[in-house]
Design an enzyme around this catalytic site. Sequence first.
Site, PDB file in Angstrom:
ATOM      1  N   VAL A  62       0.884  -1.164   0.000  1.00 21.30           N
ATOM      2  CA  VAL A  62       0.000   0.000   0.000  1.00 21.30           C
ATOM      3  C   VAL A  62       0.921   1.213   0.000  1.00 21.30           C
ATOM      4  O   VAL A  62       1.813   1.322   0.846  1.00 21.30           O
ATOM      5  CB  VAL A  62      -0.926   0.010   1.242  1.00 21.30           C
ATOM      6  CG1 VAL A  62      -1.840   1.226   1.208  1.00 21.30           C
ATOM      7  CG2 VAL A  62      -1.739  -1.277   1.307  1.00 21.30           C
ATOM      8  N   HIS A 119       9.665   7.129   0.307  1.00 18.66           N
ATOM      9  CA  HIS A 119       8.270   7.070  -0.160  1.00 18.66           C
ATOM     10  C   HIS A 119       7.542   5.985   0.636  1.00 18.66           C
ATOM     11  O   HIS A 119       7.814   4.795   0.466  1.00 18.66           O
ATOM     12  CB  HIS A 119       8.261   6.792  -1.678  1.00 18.66           C
ATOM     13  CG  HIS A 119       6.960   7.099  -2.329  1.00 18.66           C
ATOM     14  ND1 HIS A 119       6.862   7.702  -3.565  1.00 18.66           N
ATOM     15  CD2 HIS A 119       5.691   6.876  -1.909  1.00 18.66           C
ATOM     16  CE1 HIS A 119       5.575   7.841  -3.881  1.00 18.66           C
ATOM     17  NE2 HIS A 119       4.854   7.341  -2.897  1.00 18.66           N
ATOM     18  N   LEU A 120       6.633   6.431   1.502  1.00 18.33           N
ATOM     19  CA  LEU A 120       5.957   5.526   2.437  1.00 18.33           C
ATOM     20  C   LEU A 120       5.214   4.389   1.734  1.00 18.33           C
ATOM     21  O   LEU A 120       4.501   4.619   0.766  1.00 18.33           O
ATOM     22  CB  LEU A 120       4.930   6.312   3.265  1.00 18.33           C
ATOM     23  CG  LEU A 120       5.462   7.226   4.362  1.00 18.33           C
ATOM     24  CD1 LEU A 120       4.319   8.069   4.928  1.00 18.33           C
ATOM     25  CD2 LEU A 120       6.138   6.426   5.468  1.00 18.33           C
ATOM     26  N   HIS A 121       5.399   3.187   2.251  1.00 12.96           N
ATOM     27  CA  HIS A 121       4.639   2.039   1.749  1.00 12.96           C
ATOM     28  C   HIS A 121       4.575   0.969   2.829  1.00 12.96           C
ATOM     29  O   HIS A 121       5.520   0.786   3.586  1.00 12.96           O
ATOM     30  CB  HIS A 121       5.255   1.482   0.461  1.00 12.96           C
ATOM     31  CG  HIS A 121       6.704   1.124   0.557  1.00 12.96           C
ATOM     32  ND1 HIS A 121       7.707   2.072   0.602  1.00 12.96           N
ATOM     33  CD2 HIS A 121       7.321  -0.069   0.635  1.00 12.96           C
ATOM     34  CE1 HIS A 121       8.879   1.459   0.694  1.00 12.96           C
ATOM     35  NE2 HIS A 121       8.672   0.153   0.724  1.00 12.96           N
ATOM     36  N   THR A 122       3.445   0.303   2.888  1.00 12.06           N
ATOM     37  CA  THR A 122       3.229  -0.790   3.845  1.00 12.06           C
ATOM     38  C   THR A 122       3.249  -2.109   3.083  1.00 12.06           C
ATOM     39  O   THR A 122       2.537  -2.271   2.102  1.00 12.06           O
ATOM     40  CB  THR A 122       1.869  -0.622   4.559  1.00 12.06           C
ATOM     41  OG1 THR A 122       1.884   0.621   5.262  1.00 12.06           O
ATOM     42  CG2 THR A 122       1.612  -1.753   5.535  1.00 12.06           C
TER      43      THR A 122
END
Length: 166
Positions: A62, A119-122
């Site tokens: 995500v 760059h944020l990601h889960t």
Amino acid sequence: MTTEIIWAPWRAGFIKAKPEKGCVLCRISRSMDNRKSLIVKRGKCNFIVLNKFPYTSGHLMVVTNRHIGALEKLSTIEANEHFRLTRTAAAAIRKAFKPEGLNVGMNLGRPAGAGIKDHLHTHLVPRWAGDSNFMPVIGETRINSIDIEETYEALLEAFKRIRSKT
Ligand SMILES: [Zn+2]
């Protein structure tokens, strides 16, 4: 000391194959072709994409649309949608692959294992008894028994089926 210039035409392929400049997640975010980019779902501020170099089959991420690397920089709207899509992604993985477990998490900063740190990601990584432990597989490319296109199709179908519930 002299500088040698070596004529090595066979290196051209390697030089051409060097990584493209810029952030890969921004490039995916701007893509007009969801299928080509392996995007399975888009929200208003985030999207869900199949990892091209998965730890296990069905490894999803995500990702925020904005290029930000710190959780505290997310607006409440972005953060809420990020977690809502993480829940939806978990449901889709369960429906499509029936894993015995699921790793869900963020790696913030290089020492924490982030491959793309700005760059944020889960990550959501489906797990089965007897597969490798999560930590040792970080940074490695796993070979998958399920083809990436088959995985993409299975997830699209799963997202359609859970749409009414989330
Ligand atoms: Zn980015």
